[in-house]
Design a protein around this motif. Structure first.
Motif, PDB file in Angstrom:
ATOM      1  N   ALA A 333       0.813  -1.212   0.000  1.00  0.00           N
ATOM      2  CA  ALA A 333       0.000   0.000   0.000  1.00  0.00           C
ATOM      3  C   ALA A 333       0.846   1.261   0.000  1.00  0.00           C
ATOM      4  N   ASP A 334       2.040   1.228   0.622  1.00  0.00           N
ATOM      5  CA  ASP A 334       2.829   2.450   0.739  1.00  0.00           C
ATOM      6  C   ASP A 334       3.361   2.924  -0.611  1.00  0.00           C
ATOM      7  N   GLU A 335       3.334   2.057  -1.625  1.00  0.00           N
ATOM      8  CA  GLU A 335       3.775   2.482  -2.953  1.00  0.00           C
ATOM      9  C   GLU A 335       2.753   3.388  -3.627  1.00  0.00           C
ATOM     10  N   MET A 336       1.527   3.433  -3.074  1.00  0.00           N
ATOM     11  CA  MET A 336       0.461   4.197  -3.714  1.00  0.00           C
ATOM     12  C   MET A 336       0.153   5.499  -2.987  1.00  0.00           C
ATOM     13  N   ILE A 337       0.863   5.812  -1.899  1.00  0.00           N
ATOM     14  CA  ILE A 337       0.559   7.006  -1.123  1.00  0.00           C
ATOM     15  C   ILE A 337       0.882   8.258  -1.934  1.00  0.00           C
ATOM     16  N   ALA A 338      -0.089   9.176  -2.024  1.00  0.00           N
ATOM     17  CA  ALA A 338       0.101  10.444  -2.713  1.00  0.00           C
ATOM     18  C   ALA A 338      -0.726  11.502  -1.992  1.00  0.00           C
ATOM     19  N   ARG A 339      -0.353  12.793  -2.163  1.00  0.00           N
ATOM     20  CA  ARG A 339      -1.100  13.874  -1.526  1.00  0.00           C
ATOM     21  C   ARG A 339      -2.450  14.015  -2.224  1.00  0.00           C
ATOM     22  N   ARG A 340      -3.480  14.277  -1.435  1.00  0.00           N
ATOM     23  CA  ARG A 340      -4.826  14.302  -1.976  1.00  0.00           C
ATOM     24  C   ARG A 340      -5.568  15.569  -1.546  1.00  0.00           C
ATOM     25  N   GLU A 341      -6.516  15.968  -2.391  1.00  0.00           N
ATOM     26  CA  GLU A 341      -7.548  16.917  -1.995  1.00  0.00           C
ATOM     27  C   GLU A 341      -8.871  16.164  -2.051  1.00  0.00           C
ATOM     28  N   LEU A 342      -9.479  15.947  -0.908  1.00  0.00           N
ATOM     29  CA  LEU A 342     -10.749  15.224  -0.839  1.00  0.00           C
ATOM     30  C   LEU A 342     -11.885  16.234  -0.719  1.00  0.00           C
ATOM     31  N   VAL A 343     -12.803  16.176  -1.671  1.00  0.00           N
ATOM     32  CA  VAL A 343     -13.961  17.067  -1.680  1.00  0.00           C
ATOM     33  C   VAL A 343     -15.193  16.226  -1.384  1.00  0.00           C
ATOM     34  N   PHE A 344     -15.743  16.353  -0.204  1.00  0.00           N
ATOM     35  CA  PHE A 344     -16.911  15.576   0.213  1.00  0.00           C
ATOM     36  C   PHE A 344     -18.182  16.354  -0.145  1.00  0.00           C
ATOM     37  N   LYS A 369     -11.447  11.413  10.337  1.00  0.00           N
ATOM     38  CA  LYS A 369     -10.457  10.843  11.251  1.00  0.00           C
ATOM     39  C   LYS A 369      -9.293  10.222  10.493  1.00  0.00           C
ATOM     40  N   GLU A 370      -9.558   9.615   9.330  1.00  0.00           N
ATOM     41  CA  GLU A 370      -8.532   8.900   8.573  1.00  0.00           C
ATOM     42  C   GLU A 370      -7.725   9.792   7.631  1.00  0.00           C
ATOM     43  N   LEU A 371      -8.047  11.077   7.534  1.00  0.00           N
ATOM     44  CA  LEU A 371      -7.280  11.959   6.661  1.00  0.00           C
ATOM     45  C   LEU A 371      -5.825  12.029   7.102  1.00  0.00           C
ATOM     46  N   ARG A 372      -4.937  12.093   6.118  1.00  0.00           N
ATOM     47  CA  ARG A 372      -3.508  12.192   6.422  1.00  0.00           C
ATOM     48  C   ARG A 372      -3.146  13.655   6.670  1.00  0.00           C
ATOM     49  N   PRO A 373      -2.091  13.910   7.422  1.00  0.00           N
ATOM     50  CA  PRO A 373      -1.727  15.297   7.754  1.00  0.00           C
ATOM     51  C   PRO A 373      -1.466  16.173   6.544  1.00  0.00           C
ATOM     52  N   ASP A 374      -1.001  15.592   5.418  1.00  0.00           N
ATOM     53  CA  ASP A 374      -0.724  16.411   4.242  1.00  0.00           C
ATOM     54  C   ASP A 374      -1.886  16.427   3.248  1.00  0.00           C
ATOM     55  N   ASP A 375      -3.036  15.841   3.622  1.00  0.00           N
ATOM     56  CA  ASP A 375      -4.233  15.920   2.797  1.00  0.00           C
ATOM     57  C   ASP A 375      -4.890  17.289   2.950  1.00  0.00           C
ATOM     58  N   TYR A 376      -5.581  17.728   1.882  1.00  0.00           N
ATOM     59  CA  TYR A 376      -6.484  18.868   1.946  1.00  0.00           C
ATOM     60  C   TYR A 376      -7.910  18.333   1.848  1.00  0.00           C
ATOM     61  N   PHE A 377      -8.881  19.105   2.363  1.00  0.00           N
ATOM     62  CA  PHE A 377     -10.261  18.651   2.239  1.00  0.00           C
ATOM     63  C   PHE A 377     -11.225  19.837   2.181  1.00  0.00           C
ATOM     64  N   ARG A 378     -12.389  19.557   1.601  1.00  0.00           N
ATOM     65  CA  ARG A 378     -13.528  20.471   1.578  1.00  0.00           C
ATOM     66  C   ARG A 378     -14.778  19.659   1.869  1.00  0.00           C
ATOM     67  N   ALA A 433      -1.749  22.610  -5.154  1.00  0.00           N
ATOM     68  CA  ALA A 433      -0.693  22.109  -6.032  1.00  0.00           C
ATOM     69  C   ALA A 433      -0.231  20.720  -5.604  1.00  0.00           C
ATOM     70  N   ASN A 434       0.136  19.923  -6.596  1.00  0.00           N
ATOM     71  CA  ASN A 434       0.724  18.594  -6.367  1.00  0.00           C
ATOM     72  C   ASN A 434      -0.197  17.667  -5.576  1.00  0.00           C
ATOM     73  N   THR A 435      -1.485  17.749  -5.859  1.00  0.00           N
ATOM     74  CA  THR A 435      -2.437  16.851  -5.201  1.00  0.00           C
ATOM     75  C   THR A 435      -3.292  16.160  -6.252  1.00  0.00           C
ATOM     76  N   THR A 436      -3.889  15.037  -5.855  1.00  0.00           N
ATOM     77  CA  THR A 436      -4.907  14.361  -6.652  1.00  0.00           C
ATOM     78  C   THR A 436      -6.259  14.733  -6.087  1.00  0.00           C
ATOM     79  N   ARG A 437      -7.121  15.314  -6.922  1.00  0.00           N
ATOM     80  CA  ARG A 437      -8.453  15.691  -6.443  1.00  0.00           C
ATOM     81  C   ARG A 437      -9.384  14.487  -6.497  1.00  0.00           C
TER      82      ARG A 437
END
Length: 746
Positions: A333-344, A369-378, A433-437
């Motif tokens: 799983a750690d090979e797939m970790i990337a920064r994300r922007e999660l829009v709920f 609760k499961e969001l990573r520290p470098d994630d963004y969210f809306r 920048a540099n996130t997957t939406r």
């Protein structure tokens, strides 16, 4: 306003209580002695509604399912009726046959152009002949019309379809939709051209000529959208008191070439028997009420060893058909970790009130609760309008997550379902920048203008992904699956029940990114054509993707499945053996050609939808496929007509719809009592919503009706019968072989 509520309540709460004798003693029941029969007022006259039983005979062979649905209709009155039944089917069902049984005679239905089938049906109705007409309104929404349903003389209609069973979260999942949930439509979709256009058609007008009852209604920008059928009478949440609690039967058999490790359902209690090679299942209570969809899941013990596999079928005169199943590589799983922007994006319309909105809150508590520290969210919520937690994406700090939890906890559900506005709002801000939406929708999908939603996603998706989570027991899966497919993501469903919170928490904790993207197939000069889907979707953990197509010449070959894993090229070699001979084209023993044709129609429907019905060529291609393979579609219909006249006075027959139970777990607020296809009102709320719901009647009805149907209907035993990557991997680059056969660039 109070006066208006009172008037509406008086108009639409037309239920009477009568007494119901045992019908087994008489072919024509005495209407004065009926009890528990649901009655509607039509043209000032009270009409008892037709009765229904439905039986599902399901045969599953590996991951291919054949379903025979038998609908048994009974007229409990002393007068002939025209009946209409609104019901769902799986959106990927390849409906290839229909037959009608009446007075001991079986009539095989014919596939015709939709307009011709409607004309055939109207002519039979005018002549007093028994007839049935199957019409598709959406890929998952149909009506069955029955002309001249005579008193005490049951009519049985059997619909047959095939489909592949998709693999979801590591198990195969067969969804059998059983009840159509309500649909919300805004006024702009059906802009009237005159004051007469605002009048709701009387029930008898359901059989009116096409000119008076158009299939399409204009949209402001010139598009056309299929008209929804009128929603029938709805009985309350305690539906067994007014509708036979034994309306639905199940007879399922499952066989597989590898051991069956498990078969179960989270939606219904099943009685399961058999061994690891073959299993059968029925409802534990014998029969059930049709107020929630049936979801069956099973696991095959050898499946986790398969990375890809191809099956083929050759039909003389038509050529070869193939089905390629691809599973993602097994990687840490750690090979797939990337920064994300999660829009709920949260549906807070009236149909989500009660358990659905509470399930949404459970989902969000875990997801935050499961969001990573470098994630963004809306977080956005929508009903008639759209509002949000913050104007722009914020980092997933502990303080921001606590504030978001407070926002979610204060949400309530009311109003309409303006999902298209919410989609636009989700894409209107600048992505960090540099996130997957990743846009995460939580909704029941109870809308009528699916076309606008799909087209908007196609226009705005860019490099983002959409994950669609359906919450409820009869979700609009066609819409949510289409959203996920157009958004290159996935759809998951949470049924309302004992395990609701656990399922919501599990899904929220696993908002994974795709394992394999930009998938393509190098056929190594093999002559293949008509691939569907034309654009292969991304692969996620626990899922598989199926590619179907045609070939002209069989034999053994080696093909290469290519893709990207976190930007690195990956490749899977696969040896295939395509069959080069088979049965004559007219002998449909293998479901593969039907499934291929249905998938092609599904793909072309997407083009037709996004194009706004402007390309007549696509319509012709859909129609030709449907006629060639005898498939129900938006442009073709099955129609069956008796040879003999059954009613010598056809002109005076009233039309009535089979009543539906309220969907389990769905609030009364979701049910407008007006004709939904023309209603511009939002989902009713409070007292008005309650007043507009037709109430349940007489508890003893279900037992006596069940006994009467058993005696009047002899049911036959049906046979449980970003970058497009092409070419081979560059062998000059460093690469390694994964344990499941994939070559991956180092």
């Amino acid at each position: 306003m109070n006066v208006m509520k009172f008037i509406l309540g008086l108009i639409f709460a037309n239920i009477v209580l009568l007494s119901f004798p045992d019908l087994s003693e008489a072919a024509t029941p005495d209407p004065a002695g009926l009890s528990g029969t649901v009655v509607a007022e039509i043209d000032g006259e009270k009409i008892q509604l037709p009765l229904l039983e439905a039986d599902y005979d399901i045969d599953i062979e590996g991951d291919a399912a054949h379903v025979a649905l038998t609908q048994s209709f009974l007229n409990p009155t002393s007068q002939p009726l025209h009946g209409t039944y609104l019901f769902p089917l799986n959106q990927k069902a390849a409906v290839h046959a229909m037959r009608m049984e009446f007075d001991g005679t079986t009539i095989v239905a014919q596939i015709q152009l939709k307009e011709k089938a409607e004309a055939t049906f109207r002519k039979a109705k005018a002549e007093g002949k028994a007839a049935s007409l199957l019409t598709q309104h959406r890929p998952n929404m149909f009506t069955q019309k029955v002309a001249h349903l005579m008193p005490g003389r049951p009519v049985k209609i059997t619909i047959e379809y095939v489909q592949t069973v998709p693999k979801i979260d590591g198990a195969y999942e067969l969804v059998v939709p059983i009840v159509v949930g309500p649909r919300y439509e805004k006024a702009a979709v059906h802009a009237p051209t005159s004051s007469a256009a605002t009048k709701h058609p009387a029930p008898g007008d359901e059989f009116a000529p096409e000119a008076n009852n158009p299939v399409h209604a204009s949209v402001a920008d010139g598009w056309k959208i299929d008209k929804l059928p009128a929603y029938p009478e709805v009985i309350g949440q305690d539906a067994p008191a007014g509708i036979d609690a034994h309306r639905v039967g199940l007879n399922l058999s499952l066989n597989a070439p590898v051991p069956i490790s498990r078969l179960w359902s989270d939606t219904h209690d099943l009685a399961i028997s058999g061994n690891d090679a073959s299993k059968s299942a029925r409802f534990k209570a014998g029969r059930a009420i049709d107020n929630r969809d049936l979801v069956l899941r099973y696991e095959l013990s050898a499946e986790h060893h398969i990375s890809a596999g191809l099956s083929s079928h050759f039909a003389a005169g038509r050529g070869g058909y193939y089905s390629l199943l691809i599973e993602p590589p097994s990687l840490p799983a750690d090979e797939m970790i990337a920064r994300r922007e999660l829009v709920f994006v949260l549906d807070t319309s009236g149909s989500m009130s009660g358990k659905p909105v509470e399930t949404t809150k459970t989902f969000m508590r875990t997801a935050l609760k499961e969001l990573r520290p470098d994630d963004y969210f809306r977080i956005l919520r929508f009903s008639n309008n759209t509002s949000q937690f913050a104007g722009d994406a914020v980092l997933a700090t502990e303080a921001n997550k606590r504030a978001a939890l407070d926002y979610v906890s204060g949400l309530s559900a009311k109003g309409g379902t303006e999902i298209n506005r919410a989609i636009n709002a989700a894409f209107d801000t600048i992505q960090p920048a540099n996130t997957t939406r990743i846009v995460v929708f939580l909704t029941d999908g109870y809308i009528g203008d699916e076309r606008d939603v799909i087209a908007t996603i196609s226009r705005r998706i860019g490099h983002a992904r959409i994950y669609a989570f359906g919450i409820g027991n009869s979700v609009n899966r066609f819409l949510l699956d289409a959203m996920a497919r157009e958004g290159r993501g996935y759809a998951r469903y949470v049924e309302i029940g004992e395990s609701t919170h656990e399922a919501a928490e599990s899904f929220a904790a696993n908002l994974e990114t795709p394992l394999l993207t930009d998938i393509s197939i190098d056929w190594a000069n093999l002559a293949v054509k008509d691939q569907t889907p034309s654009a292969i979707p991304d692969l996620f953990e626990g899922r598989a993707v199926r590619v179907l197509g045609r070939y002209s010449k069989g034999g053994k070959h080696k093909i290469y499945i290519n893709g990207l894993i976190n930007g690195r090229k990956a490749q899977l070699p696969l040896a295939v053996d395509l069959k080069s001979e088979g049965k004559e084209a007219g002998q449909v023993a293998n479901p593969l050609p039907l499934n291929w044709a249905r998938e092609m129609i599904f793909d072309k429907n997407r083009q037709y939808t996004i194009g706004g019905s402007k390309d007549d060529r696509i319509k012709q291609e859909i129609t030709q496929l449907a006629l060639t393979y005898s498939l129900q579609s938006r442009f073709t219909s099955f129609v069956a007509v008796s040879e003999n006249i059954v009613n010598s006075e056809p002109a005076s027959v009233k039309a009535a719809s089979v009543p539906l139970p309220q969907v389990s777990g769905v609030s009364r607020n979701a049910y407008p009592s007006l004709n939904l296809s023309g209603s511009s009102a939002p989902e009713p709320e409070g007292i008005l919503g309650v007043m507009l719901i037709l109430l349940a009647v007489a508890a003893r009805f279900r037992r006596r009706l069940h006994r009467a149907m058993r005696n009047l209907i002899s049911r036959p035993k049906l046979a449980a019968s970003q970058r497009r990557n092409t070419g081979k991997l560059d062998t000059s680059l460093p690469r390694s072989l994964t344990r499941d056969g994939w070559w991956l660039e180092d």
